[in-house]
Design an enzyme around this catalytic site. Structure first.
Site: not given
Length: 421
Positions: A138, A233, A261
């Protein structure tokens, strides 16, 4: 008042991100009022031991005193300027100094925005249109990356999303995670058309799926030989596996890296960076447009700096890994005591228990898990006051605020929840 039912009148599904709705585990979501350290508290002040950690950012736990003070002090000087600040320079330097593959970095507002921007830069730099992603990985919800995606798309059985034009999605090619031959085949079939390969170095959105030995290094070498950019990623793994993220951890030199994050300490943030000659394609230095009113927001920059000051301190990751391993080992022991052979993937402070036997090294193996059994396990943990992600296909995170007592209690609760199955 039932807050969830009331929310559904004004917010699609009653939530602002799909997996929060408990759709794959049943029941109504817990509404959180406050949090501190390793604990969250619902609207009735019931305490829960939290292993969601806001889906990964809170490596220092909730409401870390230094992070909160940094945000408060920054807010007193103004919440947004739309102009350069010293804070964003300091955070950029901190990131670049710790991530070996980064010469330059650009701050944005989310992981989705970071990935979208990195891919645009890769296409401009290579003058090619197609990208290769991996099934089950994702990379945010931008058009073209919701092709066989993980996270919420996987949780709700939607490997691709309506609203993405076929003409756009056709430039996204899908390989099998941990299978370099599948990448080679796509490159051969699309000779001279592939701009980049993007990968979660540790897949964290189909559960936790680890790279096989040599997979990432071989992928790096293949991309270099083919003139294809490699994009890591690291929205989840950045600063969690090591100060230099997965690139440092696995000794892989990605051309571009995306982050989020942890670098925002719990505030909205994203970043992408990499080799100087690639990053100088970005406006105003180069022709690639990417802009944002709140990019480099002073509150997020302050929170990120306060977080990275602690996370990059000597011994931090070693201590967190040792703490995490106590939990993972206790859970493995529980499985043995109960004579169940569930797959259990862990790396440093990330883990995932799959309700299936045998290894989980790919999307296909992850999705063969017994999600009904996971749902019962989830509620078994919740009843004992422990929050884990309400999806089989998400990670469990340990923070440095989880105490030995927290871990001992969690191991006992884990045993009880498994036993009840």
């Amino acid at each position: 008042m039932n807050l969830f039912e009331e929310s559904k009148k004004y917010i699609p599904g009653g939530v602002n991100s799909p997996v929060r709705a408990f759709g794959s585990v049943g029941g109504d979501p817990v509404f959180i009022k406050r949090a501190h350290g390793s604990k969250v508290y619902d609207i009735n002040d019931k305490e829960y031991l939290d292993y969601i950690c806001s889906w990964g950012p809170l490596i220092l736990g909730h409401a870390d005193e230094d992070v909160v003070n940094a945000v408060v002090n920054a807010a007193k000087n103004g919440t947004s300027f739309g102009a350069p600040t010293e804070l964003e320079l300091k955070l950029a330097k901190k990131v670049v100094e710790n991530v070996p593959s980064m010469d330059m970095v650009r701050m944005v507002n989310s992981g989705t925005e970071a990935v979208m921007s990195a891919i645009r830069v890769a296409r401009a730099y290579t003058e090619k249109d197609k990208i290769i992603k991996f099934e089950g990985c994702y990379h945010g919800h931008s058009d073209g990356l919701l092709v066989k995606a993980g996270s919420a798309a996987l949780t709700f059985g939607q490997p691709s999303s309506p609203g993405v034009p076929d003409d756009y999605a056709k430039n996204t090619l899908v390989a099998e995670y941990n299978n370099l031959d599948s990448v080679k085949k796509l490159v051969e079939e699309n000779k001279g058309e592939v701009a980049a390969v993007i990968v979660e170095p540790v897949a964290g959105n189909m559960g936790v799926v680890l790279p096989k030995d040599g997979f990432l290094k071989d992928l790096e070498e293949f991309c270099k030989n083919e003139g294809i950019l490699l994009i890591f990623d690291e929205v989840i793994t950045g600063f969690r596996l090591a100060p230099g993220g997965a690139g440092e951890y696995f000794d892989v030199d990605a051309d571009l890296t995306t982050m989020g994050k942890i670098i925002g300490g719990g505030l909205p943030v994203g970043a992408y960076g990499g080799k100087k000659e690639i990053m100088e394609m970005v406006s105003p230095t180069g022709p690639v447009t990417q802009a944002g009113t709140l990019s480099g927001n002073p509150l997020a920059m302050a929170a990120g700096l306060a977080t990275l000051d602690k996370v990059c301190a000597p011994g931090f990751h070693k201590n967190l890994a040792e703490k995490s391993e106590k939990l993972w080992q206790g859970m493995r022991d529980n499985c043995r005591r109960l004579n169940v052979n569930y797959a259990f993937n862990t790396i440093e402070s990330m883990g995932c228990l799959f309700f299936k036997e045998g290894e989980v090294t790919s999307f296909k193996e992850a999705t063969s898990s017994d999600t009904d059994k996971f749902a019962k396990f989830f509620h078994g943990m919740l009843k004992q006051g422990i929050t884990i992600a309400p999806s089989q296909f998400e990670a469990t995170f340990v923070s440095d605020k989880h105490s030995d007592e927290d871990i001992e209690y969690t191991i006992k609760a884990h045993y009880n929840a498994l036993k009840d199955l």
